[in-house]
Motif scaffolding. Structure first.
Motif, short mmCIF file in Angstrom:
data_model
loop_
_atom_site.label_atom_id
_atom_site.label_comp_id
_atom_site.label_asym_id
_atom_site.label_seq_id
_atom_site.Cartn_x
_atom_site.Cartn_y
_atom_site.Cartn_z
N ILE A 119 0.83 -1.20 0.00
CA ILE A 119 0.00 0.00 0.00
C ILE A 119 0.87 1.25 0.00
O ILE A 119 0.59 2.23 -0.73
N ALA A 120 1.93 1.25 0.79
CA ALA A 120 2.83 2.41 0.83
C ALA A 120 3.45 2.68 -0.54
O ALA A 120 3.57 3.83 -0.97
N ALA A 121 3.84 1.62 -1.23
CA ALA A 121 4.42 1.80 -2.56
C ALA A 121 3.38 2.31 -3.56
O ALA A 121 3.67 3.18 -4.39
N MET A 122 2.15 1.79 -3.47
CA MET A 122 1.10 2.23 -4.38
C MET A 122 0.74 3.69 -4.18
O MET A 122 0.27 4.37 -5.10
N LEU A 123 0.97 4.20 -2.97
CA LEU A 123 0.69 5.62 -2.70
C LEU A 123 1.49 6.54 -3.62
O LEU A 123 1.03 7.63 -3.97
N ILE A 124 2.69 6.12 -4.00
CA ILE A 124 3.55 6.95 -4.84
C ILE A 124 2.85 7.32 -6.14
O ILE A 124 2.95 8.45 -6.63
N GLY A 125 2.13 6.36 -6.70
CA GLY A 125 1.41 6.64 -7.94
C GLY A 125 -0.02 7.07 -7.73
O GLY A 125 -0.55 7.91 -8.47
N ALA A 126 -0.68 6.53 -6.69
CA ALA A 126 -2.10 6.78 -6.50
C ALA A 126 -2.40 8.22 -6.11
O ALA A 126 -3.42 8.78 -6.52
N LEU A 127 -1.52 8.85 -5.31
CA LEU A 127 -1.80 10.21 -4.87
C LEU A 127 -1.85 11.22 -6.02
O LEU A 127 -2.85 11.94 -6.18
N PRO A 128 -0.79 11.32 -6.86
CA PRO A 128 -0.90 12.28 -7.97
C PRO A 128 -2.00 11.91 -8.96
O PRO A 128 -2.66 12.78 -9.53
N PHE A 129 -2.22 10.60 -9.15
CA PHE A 129 -3.25 10.18 -10.09
C PHE A 129 -4.63 10.64 -9.63
O PHE A 129 -5.41 11.19 -10.42
N MET A 130 -4.97 10.43 -8.36
CA MET A 130 -6.29 10.78 -7.88
C MET A 130 -6.47 12.28 -7.68
O MET A 130 -7.57 12.80 -7.83
N VAL A 131 -5.40 13.00 -7.35
CA VAL A 131 -5.51 14.46 -7.28
C VAL A 131 -5.85 15.01 -8.67
O VAL A 131 -6.74 15.86 -8.81
N ALA A 132 -5.16 14.52 -9.69
CA ALA A 132 -5.46 14.96 -11.06
C ALA A 132 -6.88 14.58 -11.44
O ALA A 132 -7.61 15.37 -12.04
N ASP A 133 -7.28 13.36 -11.09
CA ASP A 133 -8.64 12.90 -11.41
C ASP A 133 -9.68 13.80 -10.75
O ASP A 133 -10.68 14.18 -11.38
N ALA A 134 -9.48 14.13 -9.47
CA ALA A 134 -10.44 14.97 -8.76
C ALA A 134 -10.53 16.36 -9.38
O ALA A 134 -11.63 16.92 -9.54
N ILE A 135 -9.39 16.93 -9.75
CA ILE A 135 -9.38 18.26 -10.37
C ILE A 135 -10.15 18.24 -11.69
O ILE A 135 -10.94 19.15 -11.99
N LEU A 136 -9.95 17.19 -12.47
CA LEU A 136 -10.55 17.12 -13.80
C LEU A 136 -12.04 16.81 -13.77
O LEU A 136 -12.76 17.18 -14.70
N THR A 137 -12.52 16.13 -12.73
CA THR A 137 -13.91 15.65 -12.75
C THR A 137 -14.85 16.42 -11.82
O THR A 137 -16.06 16.30 -11.96
N THR A 138 -14.33 17.19 -10.87
CA THR A 138 -15.21 17.91 -9.93
C THR A 138 -16.08 18.92 -10.64
O THR A 138 -15.58 19.79 -11.36
N GLY A 139 -17.38 18.80 -10.44
CA GLY A 139 -18.32 19.73 -11.06
C GLY A 139 -18.58 19.50 -12.53
O GLY A 139 -19.27 20.28 -13.17
N GLN A 140 -18.05 18.41 -13.07
CA GLN A 140 -18.22 18.12 -14.49
C GLN A 140 -19.38 17.14 -14.70
O GLN A 140 -19.86 16.51 -13.76
N SER A 141 -19.81 16.99 -15.94
CA SER A 141 -20.92 16.10 -16.26
C SER A 141 -20.51 14.64 -16.12
O SER A 141 -19.32 14.30 -16.11
N ALA A 142 -21.51 13.77 -16.04
CA ALA A 142 -21.24 12.34 -15.95
C ALA A 142 -20.50 11.85 -17.20
O ALA A 142 -19.63 10.98 -17.11
N ARG A 143 -20.83 12.41 -18.35
CA ARG A 143 -20.15 12.00 -19.59
C ARG A 143 -18.68 12.38 -19.56
O ARG A 143 -17.83 11.60 -19.99
N TRP A 144 -18.38 13.58 -19.03
CA TRP A 144 -16.98 14.00 -18.93
C TRP A 144 -16.22 13.10 -17.96
O TRP A 144 -15.10 12.70 -18.23
N ARG A 145 -16.83 12.78 -16.82
CA ARG A 145 -16.17 11.89 -15.86
C ARG A 145 -15.90 10.54 -16.49
O ARG A 145 -14.84 9.93 -16.28
N LEU A 146 -16.86 10.05 -17.27
CA LEU A 146 -16.68 8.76 -17.93
C LEU A 146 -15.53 8.82 -18.92
O LEU A 146 -14.71 7.90 -18.98
N CYS A 147 -15.44 9.89 -19.69
CA CYS A 147 -14.35 10.03 -20.67
C CYS A 147 -13.00 10.10 -19.96
O CYS A 147 -12.03 9.46 -20.40
N ALA A 148 -12.93 10.88 -18.87
CA ALA A 148 -11.67 11.04 -18.16
C ALA A 148 -11.18 9.70 -17.61
O ALA A 148 -9.98 9.39 -17.68
#
Length: 221
Positions: A119-148
């Motif tokens: 889990i500690a090793a996976m954090l190295i990749g998961a943190l930047p990945f999910m921060v980017a995902d949250a920035i890109l999908t917050t307040g966006q349409s369901a279709r945009w979230r699906l595309c992202a």
């Protein structure tokens, strides 16, 4: 699920933040560039350090995908609002409660000591990945979230095509990611809409590392 989501909404204070706005060219770039470049990690001679199948590669793939998206957002000078530690703590606690219930009544989902390093090793990749995902999908349409999110799954498919013999297990990651977005992503979306994407992305990064860390079959102890 609603028993967890309602308390989240009540406990997290509302914060003002800027919603992400991308033009068509930026949208194409931020979805296609990481999806095509991150799989190139499959061409690298990666050592198998973690005692689970393809975890080393997936950590690097998540890292490359997330860092590329965050770098593009920085180049474009996109603002995403403040970090709210209360929201981070509430979301993380809510996910832990749900994970404990899932482990107790459905399937093994609670981390054991042997999984801590994974889990500690996976954090190295998961943190930047999910921060980017949250920035890109917050307040966006369901279709945009699906595309992202489809762009990431497509990038995993490209990586498997590069090296099927070594990375075929990545095909089994897709259902884990889909369930993660449906369950934990719903809680994260509520948090992000109230407090902005940063707290939600960081908390979900921890939970994604946890989910992937407990999902991989271990081949040695």
């Amino acid at each position: 699920m609603s028993l967890i989501i309602r308390p989240i909404a009540r406990l997290i204070p509302l914060r003002d933040f800027d919603r992400l706005r991308l033009n068509r060219g930026q949208t194409a770039i931020i979805l296609l560039v990481p999806a095509t470049l991150a799989p190139l990690c499959a061409l690298l001679p990666l050592p198998d350090v973690l005692p689970v199948l393809v975890a080393d590669y997936l950590m690097l793939h998540l890292l490359a995908f997330g860092v590329l998206q965050l770098a593009l957002l920085r180049v474009w000078r996109m603002t995403v609002g403040p970090m709210t530690w209360v929201a981070f703590g509430v979301l993380l606690a809510a996910c832990a409660v749900f994970g404990f219930a899932l482990d107790r009544y459905a399937a093994n989902f609670w981390p054991t000591a042997g999984r801590a390093g994974i889990i500690a090793a996976m954090l190295i990749g998961a943190l930047p990945f999910m921060v980017a995902d949250a920035i890109l999908t917050t307040g966006q349409s369901a279709r945009w979230r699906l595309c992202a999110r489809t762009s990431f799954l497509v990038s995993l498919g490209i990586a498997v095509a590069f090296d099927f013999e070594r990375l075929f297990f990545l095909l089994l990651i897709a259902p884990v990611m889909i369930l993660f977005y449906i369950v934990f992503g719903t809680m994260g979306r509520v948090t992000a809409l109230r407090a902005g994407p940063i707290a939600s992305g960081l908390a979900l990064g921890v939970v994604l590392a946890w989910a992937l860390g407990v999902s991989f079959p271990m081949f040695q102890t």
